[in-house]
Design a protein around this motif. Structure first.
Motif, mmCIF file in Angstrom:
data_model
loop_
_atom_site.group_PDB
_atom_site.id
_atom_site.type_symbol
_atom_site.label_atom_id
_atom_site.label_comp_id
_atom_site.label_asym_id
_atom_site.label_seq_id
_atom_site.Cartn_x
_atom_site.Cartn_y
_atom_site.Cartn_z
ATOM 1 N N LEU A 84 20.763 -0.215 6.302
ATOM 2 C CA LEU A 84 19.510 0.101 6.825
ATOM 3 C C LEU A 84 18.428 0.107 6.100
ATOM 4 O O LEU A 84 17.174 -0.193 6.532
ATOM 5 N N GLN A 85 18.353 0.242 4.656
ATOM 6 C CA GLN A 85 17.046 -0.120 3.964
ATOM 7 C C GLN A 85 16.888 -1.253 4.039
ATOM 8 O O GLN A 85 15.515 -1.538 4.123
ATOM 9 N N GLU A 86 17.709 -2.275 4.042
ATOM 10 C CA GLU A 86 17.216 -3.800 4.010
ATOM 11 C C GLU A 86 16.871 -4.094 5.455
ATOM 12 O O GLU A 86 15.708 -4.955 5.423
ATOM 13 N N GLY A 141 28.634 -5.751 12.362
ATOM 14 C CA GLY A 141 28.447 -6.831 13.251
ATOM 15 C C GLY A 141 27.351 -7.026 14.444
ATOM 16 O O GLY A 141 27.400 -7.465 15.295
ATOM 17 N N MET A 142 26.127 -6.380 13.720
ATOM 18 C CA MET A 142 25.039 -6.168 14.499
ATOM 19 C C MET A 142 24.226 -7.612 14.663
ATOM 20 O O MET A 142 24.289 -8.361 13.561
ATOM 21 N N VAL A 171 12.780 -5.315 6.523
ATOM 22 C CA VAL A 171 12.518 -6.574 7.691
ATOM 23 C C VAL A 171 11.159 -6.215 8.487
ATOM 24 O O VAL A 171 10.352 -7.072 8.770
ATOM 25 N N THR A 172 11.219 -5.024 9.108
ATOM 26 C CA THR A 172 10.249 -4.657 10.116
ATOM 27 C C THR A 172 9.037 -3.887 9.511
ATOM 28 O O THR A 172 8.237 -3.316 10.122
ATOM 29 N N GLU A 181 15.451 -8.276 15.770
ATOM 30 C CA GLU A 181 17.054 -8.595 15.603
ATOM 31 C C GLU A 181 17.363 -9.070 13.924
ATOM 32 O O GLU A 181 18.526 -9.099 13.760
ATOM 33 N N GLU A 182 16.141 -9.925 13.857
ATOM 34 C CA GLU A 182 16.314 -10.257 12.116
ATOM 35 C C GLU A 182 16.670 -8.970 11.309
ATOM 36 O O GLU A 182 17.631 -9.316 10.562
ATOM 37 N N SER A 183 16.258 -7.782 11.806
ATOM 38 C CA SER A 183 16.474 -6.810 10.919
ATOM 39 C C SER A 183 17.958 -6.095 11.051
ATOM 40 O O SER A 183 18.877 -5.743 10.454
ATOM 41 N N ARG A 184 18.353 -6.488 12.586
ATOM 42 C CA ARG A 184 19.780 -5.769 13.069
ATOM 43 C C ARG A 184 20.777 -6.746 12.376
ATOM 44 O O ARG A 184 21.734 -6.183 12.268
#
Length: 845
Positions: A110-112, A260-261, A116-117, A250-253
């Motif tokens: 979650l931190q990473e 598996g997101m 991204v966003t 989605e890059e963050s997800r």
């Protein structure tokens, strides 16, 4: 102004970076030439707006990533993601870690993802085993808040809102019956907080701590296309990033790998929809708005207009208008780094003057506090923009990141100037926890750091003898503040080490097994215990290892001495533990103790390391949990286990005395299956073992010829089809409704005389007690008439399911499909679940 050629180059390069980042790298990625350009844009875009928004959710991955990317990366809004728990109750798609260890992984993901966003992350859960814990699936917000502690969870949310003071708040979910109870709970307390965060009578202790009430201006909730107030154009393509906001989200997800997101979306028009639920300034209407911030100050000019009616606001209005021009100048200077740096520092100087004018003004306390908060946020953003524009690279390095209490080590802070403009009056300060000591070993202030130059401040750091062991959810133990001047104004950057500095046990111990069963039918059978010890003390060390056992129990040997030649060395000691002859069914604990070099340890340190999250640690007691109860296991029982990677039941079956072989793809496709009395499918195996679909006829033939096949629960998306079973089994949808979440819910045995309830262990009502987290998940909705329905069970007030536990004769063998959550119960050493699972794999024995 940026020219079209530059924008296109950025777009192409960033698109390549985005595509590459969706692959899990085995090593650090190659730096892209445009990285500095894009990081600079992400740093300066927030200077253009004074608005803020907060998205609240229950678990890691609940964040509305595309909407957050639009607000933060697209509009520059000061954006917050507030998540309640750490996701400890979920499954793990990348490893075997569960519970707290999984929570640590999901927190790091979650931190990473938030990086991204460019979103600021806050967690309501504060520590390991926090009350706000992911206790598993829930259908009820009331149950969720009861288990979390409603007042504690609500106080933390109100405190977060009052501290961050968002203009707009958006819960990630609605409070509707088809939604996870945790999601519903977050909606409930977020909606309630809209009014209560502004009420000084709600948690009045905050005011005594200097945290003032705050009125959120608007509350939005998720909506659909046919009934919305705001639609967010997440499909808009941003040329600078070379992607749409949906793609950036989605890059963050994709960082949520343990879940598996992440999905790949093509470019094109897309929207996210939200409904205005409440507004502070005016009644909620039914009309559509252009965005979340209609009627809310968005720029410095908007803010200036808001204070025009305040007496004595003249200097403040002038200052805000000047800051608006400064922000415009910063954007106009992009991407010329040196020019951006000059514009940023001009804005910093004007900001400091406006803050001083504000503090000396006669504006009302409420207005003054609001403006001061917004300007202080802007000050932090300007510090970040300054470092990016000047291409300052600041790193904090420890001689070793793995420390023990009482240790001395060296730490350094390097300041590298990659830009063309020199920085002056560079001052380095190392920040350490209370009780730690830092002694500078040279200069910590530098007159000038010019292009391609590095200045280094080195410290000798002493860790106190009573230093707390590593806490994975705490802020970094070590950081550095680097203050410098440029263009006649000062800036400060705070930086933490790339990997956490951790205080670990001097001798970290892991017991194998970590949990086991003591069969009270065979109390004289000893339990072999291996203690693996890793030396974290610097250099050579000698320690004495012993086990603390319950009264009346014995252990051989009494103790063992280990000599370590160096730090990081690992050695093992074997013990044999024997219970007292009169041992009763109960839960017992064996604790490992290490003593040496004046230090004592009773802890282990699980190293958690994955490429996408780096390295972290889970420090926990070095204990072996032993569950004592009566257990009959047939002699010579041979089981083939088809693991999906999501459970470790096979390991526990071995402890119980079952001969277990893990079956490979080749074994399933062409091996001799008849050698196994039983074959067990791990949870969701058909979705993650591709050979199973092609070999399903072989498996059914195995049953037909007399084998016993046990299939644990699946989801429809696991490639499950009703015809995979010998008689059709259709899984119920929506999945959220076809499960039993109350682990204490009554169970009726519909076929009490069936061998599963009688051989070799007699199952009674007591065996359904003390279950954990859930009863069942993804229950079948339809099944063939040939199955025997073994149990009836449901959540209180709901219709009971009779398809949870199904078994049928097929040819000479037996096929059993079970949605009971064995993978939770057996590692938790629930006696009834273990006894029943042994019965299930013993059919026809």
């Amino acid at each position: 102004m940026r020219n079209g050629k530059f924008a296109k180059l950025c777009s192409l390069a960033t698109a390549a970076a985005l595509a590459g980042s969706l692959v899990w790298p085995a090593a650090p990625q190659t730096a892209h030439a445009d990285r500095g350009v894009m990081d600079l844009w992400k740093a300066i875009k927030p200077l253009t707006t004074i608005a803020s928004a907060m998205n609240t959710g229950a678990h890691p991955d609940d964040e509305h990533s595309a909407m957050l990317a639009y607000l933060s990366l697209g509009q520059g809004v000061d954006t917050y993601s507030v998540i309640a728990n750490r996701g400890e109750g979920g499954q793990n798609e990348i490893g075997s870690e569960l519970d707290n260890a999984l929570g640590i992984i999901r927190t790091r993901e979650l931190q990473e993802a938030s990086k991204v966003t460019n979103v600021h992350l806050e967690m309501l859960s504060q520590k390991i085993n926090d009350p706000i814990y992911d206790f598993g699936f829930s259908k009820s917000p009331d149950e969720t808040l009861e288990k979390w502690g409603e007042q504690e969870a609500y106080e933390r949310l109100i405190r977060t809102i009052r501290t961050l003071r968002p203009d707009v708040v958006i819960p990630a979910f609605l409070n509707e019956p088809s939604t996870h109870g945790h999601h519903r709970a977050i909606n409930v307390i977020t909606v309630k907080a809209f009014a209560d965060a502004a009420n000084p009578d709600v948690f009045p202790q905050h005011a005594r701590e200097g945290i003032a009430p705050w009125q959120v201006k608007k509350l939005y909730v998720p909506a659909k296309e046919d009934a919305y107030s705001v639609r967010i154009p997440v499909g808009d393509y941003d040329e600078l990033y070379g992607a749409s906001y949906l793609q950036l989200g989605e890059e963050s997800r994709f960082m949520h790998k343990s879940q598996g997101m992440g999905r790949h979306y093509d470019e094109g028009e897309r929207y996210s929809y939200y409904k205005l639920e409440a507004a502070a300034a005016a009644p909620v209407g039914t009309g559509q708005e252009s965005g979340f911030f209609d009627g809310i100050a968005f720029t410095f000019d908007d803010l200036a207009r808001e204070v025009t009616t305040q007496p004595g606001s003249g200097p403040i209005i002038a200052g805000l208008k000047k800051l608006q021009k400064d922000a415009d100048n910063v954007i106009a200077a992009y991407p010329r780094f040196a020019d951006v740096a000059v514009a940023v520092h001009a804005m910093k100087a004007d900001l400091q003057q406006t803050i001083a004018d504000l503090q000396n003004s006669k504006l009302s306390d409420a207005v003054k506090q609001d403006l001061l908060h917004r300007l202080q946020v802007k000050e932090g953003q300007l510090n970040k923009a300054s470092a990016e524009a000047l291409s300052l690279v600041i790193k904090v390095r420890a001689e070793t990141n793995e420390l023990v209490a009482g240790q001395k080590t060296n730490m350094s802070v390097t300041v590298y100037n990659g830009g063309q403009s020199p920085v002056n009056e560079v001052d380095v300060k190392l920040n350490l926890p209370k009780g730690w000591q830092a002694k500078a070993k040279g200069e910590t202030s530098f007159k000038t750091v010019g292009y391609n130059q590095t200045s280094t401040a080195t410290y000798e750091v002493t860790v106190p003898a009573n230093a707390e062991l590593f806490q994975p959810y705490a802020a970094s133990l070590v950081s550095a503040d680097v203050t410098y001047t440029f263009a006649n104004s000062a800036a400060t950057s705070r930086v933490a080490p790339a990997e956490p500095v951790a205080v670990l046990p001097p001798y970290a111990m892991e017991l194998s097994p970590g949990a086991t069963v003591l069969n009270t039918l065979k109390p004289k059978e000893s339990i072999p215990v291996k203690v693996t010890v890793r030396n974290y003390t610097p250099g050579a060390a000698k320690t004495n290892i012993s086990l603390q056992v319950p009264a009346g129990w014995s252990v051989v040997p009494n103790a063992a001495s280990l000599d370590f030649a160096s730090k990081g060395e690992t050695q093992s000691v074997a013990f044999t533990v024997t219970a007292s002859a009169s041992v009763k069914p109960d839960t017992y604990t064996v604790t490992a103790v290490a003593r040496g070099n004046g230090k004592e340890s009773r802890h282990g340190a699980q190293v958690i390391r994955y490429p996408h999250i780096g390295t972290t640690y889970f420090v926990k007691p070095a204990e072996l949990k032993i569950q004592a109860f009566d257990l009959q296991v047939p002699e010579g029982l041979k089981v083939g286990y088809v693991s999906s990677g999501f459970d470790n039941i096979d390991q526990y079956l071995r402890q119980f005395g079952v001969d277990v072989t893990n079956l490979s793809a080749k074994d399933i496709e062409s091996g001799d299956l008849s050698q196994y009395d039983t074959i067990v499918m791990g949870i969701r195996a058909y979705g993650f073992r591709p050979e199973l679909l092609a070999s399903n006829d072989r498996l059914l033939k195995y049953v037909e010829n007399g084998g016993n096949l046990v299939v644990q629960y699946h989801k429809p998306e696991d490639k499950w089809k009703p015809e995979l079973a010998p008689y059709p089994i259709k899984i119920g949808t929506p999945l959220i409704q076809w499960r039993v979440t109350d682990e204490n819910s009554p169970v009726t045995m519909l076929a009490p005389d069936h061998p599963i309830f009688n051989i070799p262990n007699k199952i009674t009502a007591e065996d359904w007690n003390h279950w954990v987290q859930d009863r069942s998940a993804y229950n079948p909705a339809e099944w063939g008439k040939d199955y025997t329905e073994l149990i009836s069970n449901g959540d209180p007030g709901e219709k009971e399911y009779t398809g949870t536990f199904l078994t049928a004769n097929y040819g000479k063998g037996t096929y059993t499909y079970s949605s009971l959550v064995w993978y939770r119960e057996i590692p938790a050493l629930v006696p009834g679940a273990i006894r029943m699972f042994v019965n299930m794999v013993s059919l026809h024995q």
